[in-house]
Design an enzyme around this catalytic site. Structure first.
Site, short mmCIF file in Angstrom:
data_model
loop_
_atom_site.label_atom_id
_atom_site.label_comp_id
_atom_site.label_asym_id
_atom_site.label_seq_id
_atom_site.Cartn_x
_atom_site.Cartn_y
_atom_site.Cartn_z
N HIS A 144 -18.06 -2.46 23.79
CA HIS A 144 -17.86 -3.78 23.16
C HIS A 144 -19.19 -4.55 23.14
O HIS A 144 -19.55 -5.16 22.13
CB HIS A 144 -16.86 -4.63 23.95
CG HIS A 144 -15.45 -4.12 23.93
ND1 HIS A 144 -14.72 -3.96 25.10
CD2 HIS A 144 -14.63 -3.76 22.92
CE1 HIS A 144 -13.51 -3.52 24.78
NE2 HIS A 144 -13.42 -3.38 23.47
N LYS B 251 0.97 -5.62 23.26
CA LYS B 251 0.23 -4.72 24.15
C LYS B 251 0.76 -4.70 25.57
O LYS B 251 0.15 -4.10 26.46
CB LYS B 251 -1.25 -5.12 24.14
CG LYS B 251 -1.96 -4.69 22.87
CD LYS B 251 -3.10 -3.76 23.17
CE LYS B 251 -3.57 -3.04 21.93
NZ LYS B 251 -4.79 -2.30 22.16
N ARG C 294 -15.46 4.15 16.44
CA ARG C 294 -16.12 5.09 17.35
C ARG C 294 -16.07 6.50 16.80
O ARG C 294 -17.03 7.26 16.88
CB ARG C 294 -15.44 5.07 18.73
CG ARG C 294 -15.64 3.78 19.48
CD ARG C 294 -14.62 3.63 20.57
NE ARG C 294 -13.27 3.55 20.01
CZ ARG C 294 -12.19 3.26 20.72
NH1 ARG C 294 -12.28 3.05 22.00
NH2 ARG C 294 -11.02 3.20 20.14
N SER D 59 -11.18 0.55 26.64
CA SER D 59 -10.68 -0.24 27.78
C SER D 59 -9.56 0.52 28.49
O SER D 59 -9.45 0.49 29.71
CB SER D 59 -10.15 -1.59 27.30
OG SER D 59 -11.18 -2.34 26.75
O1 PNS Z 1 -8.79 -4.38 20.86
P1 PNS Z 1 -7.62 -4.10 19.98
O2 PNS Z 1 -6.36 -4.13 20.81
O3 PNS Z 1 -7.77 -2.84 19.19
O4 PNS Z 1 -7.50 -5.29 18.91
C1 PNS Z 1 -6.45 -5.35 17.98
C2 PNS Z 1 -6.40 -6.74 17.31
C3 PNS Z 1 -6.31 -7.83 18.36
C4 PNS Z 1 -7.67 -6.94 16.51
C5 PNS Z 1 -5.17 -6.80 16.36
O5 PNS Z 1 -4.02 -6.44 17.06
C6 PNS Z 1 -4.96 -8.18 15.74
O6 PNS Z 1 -5.68 -8.57 14.85
N1 PNS Z 1 -3.97 -8.95 16.24
C7 PNS Z 1 -3.67 -10.27 15.75
C8 PNS Z 1 -2.36 -10.28 14.94
C9 PNS Z 1 -2.58 -9.91 13.51
O7 PNS Z 1 -3.28 -10.56 12.77
N2 PNS Z 1 -1.95 -8.80 13.09
C10 PNS Z 1 -2.07 -8.27 11.75
C11 PNS Z 1 -3.20 -7.28 11.66
S1 PNS Z 1 -3.09 -6.35 10.19
#
Ligand code: PNS
Length: 173
Positions: free
Chosen positions: A19, A43, A93, A131
């Site tokens: 990150h 999550k 990645r 993570s």
């Molecule tokens: O680190 P991560 O868990 O891969 O991040 C995922 C994240 C937080 C970027 C994604 O779950 C997100 O954007 N969540 C907010 C809710 C949202 O907007 N969902 C629609 C996405 S298409």
């Protein structure tokens, strides 16, 4: 000239060197970069609270002038508009990341076409780092050198120890 403000969203539970690699690359490209921790109920139970994750990220980015750390709830696109951000930064990645990231980027574009998703690759040495893997290694007392900053490693060790102590405590009648 148009200023580009980007949001780097994620769970950051906890922040890894992968990150941080991406944050360092992103802050050179964008005028402003907001690292935004998602309060993501999907999550499950995070290992670190939102405040703990925020504090770790703040400590690790304190030397970067155009980087701020924040948290958001709800849709990422709503948050982007609130913050006047015109880009989202995500890391890719390996090919395995691509499918999920593509789906998310296209759905986000449908919700809010004014915001572009920009993908960047972290250094190859972080291409297998996540993570989730860091939490798993920490839970078995494995080596974390080079995977997370020292401060995060310390937090992880303490959290795992306190969890272990809580589960081995003999209940009082
Ligand atoms: O680190 P991560 O868990 O891969 O991040 C995922 C994240 C937080 C970027 C994604 O779950 C997100 O954007 N969540 C907010 C809710 C949202 O907007 N969902 C629609 C996405 S298409």
């Amino acid at each position: 000239m148009k200023q580009i403000a980007a949001i780097y969203p994620g769970s950051f539970d906890p922040v890894t060197n992968g990150h941080l690699d991406l944050i360092h690359r992103g802050c050179k490209l964008f005028d402003r970069l907001i690292v935004a921790i998602a309060c993501n109920p999907d999550k499950g139970d995070p290992l670190f609270s939102l405040d703990e994750r925020k504090e770790m990220l703040k400590a690790m980015t304190a030397d970067l002038d155009n980087v701020t750390v924040d948290a958001f709830e709800g849709l990422l696109m709503t948050y982007c508009i609130e913050k006047n951000a015109n880009a989202v930064l995500r890391g890719i990645r390996a090919v395995s990341d691509y499918e999920f990231e593509l789906q998310m980027a296209l759905m986000n574009r449908k919700i809010e076409p004014r915001v572009e998703t920009v993908f960047m690759m972290p250094a190859e040495k972080y291409s297998y780092l996540s993570s989730r893997i860091v939490r798993e290694i920490a839970s078995f007392g494995g080596p974390l050198t080079g995977l997370v900053p020292d401060l995060v490693e310390e937090h992880l060790r303490r959290r795992i120890e306190s969890k272990r102590a809580a589960t081995t405590e003999i209940p009082t009648k």
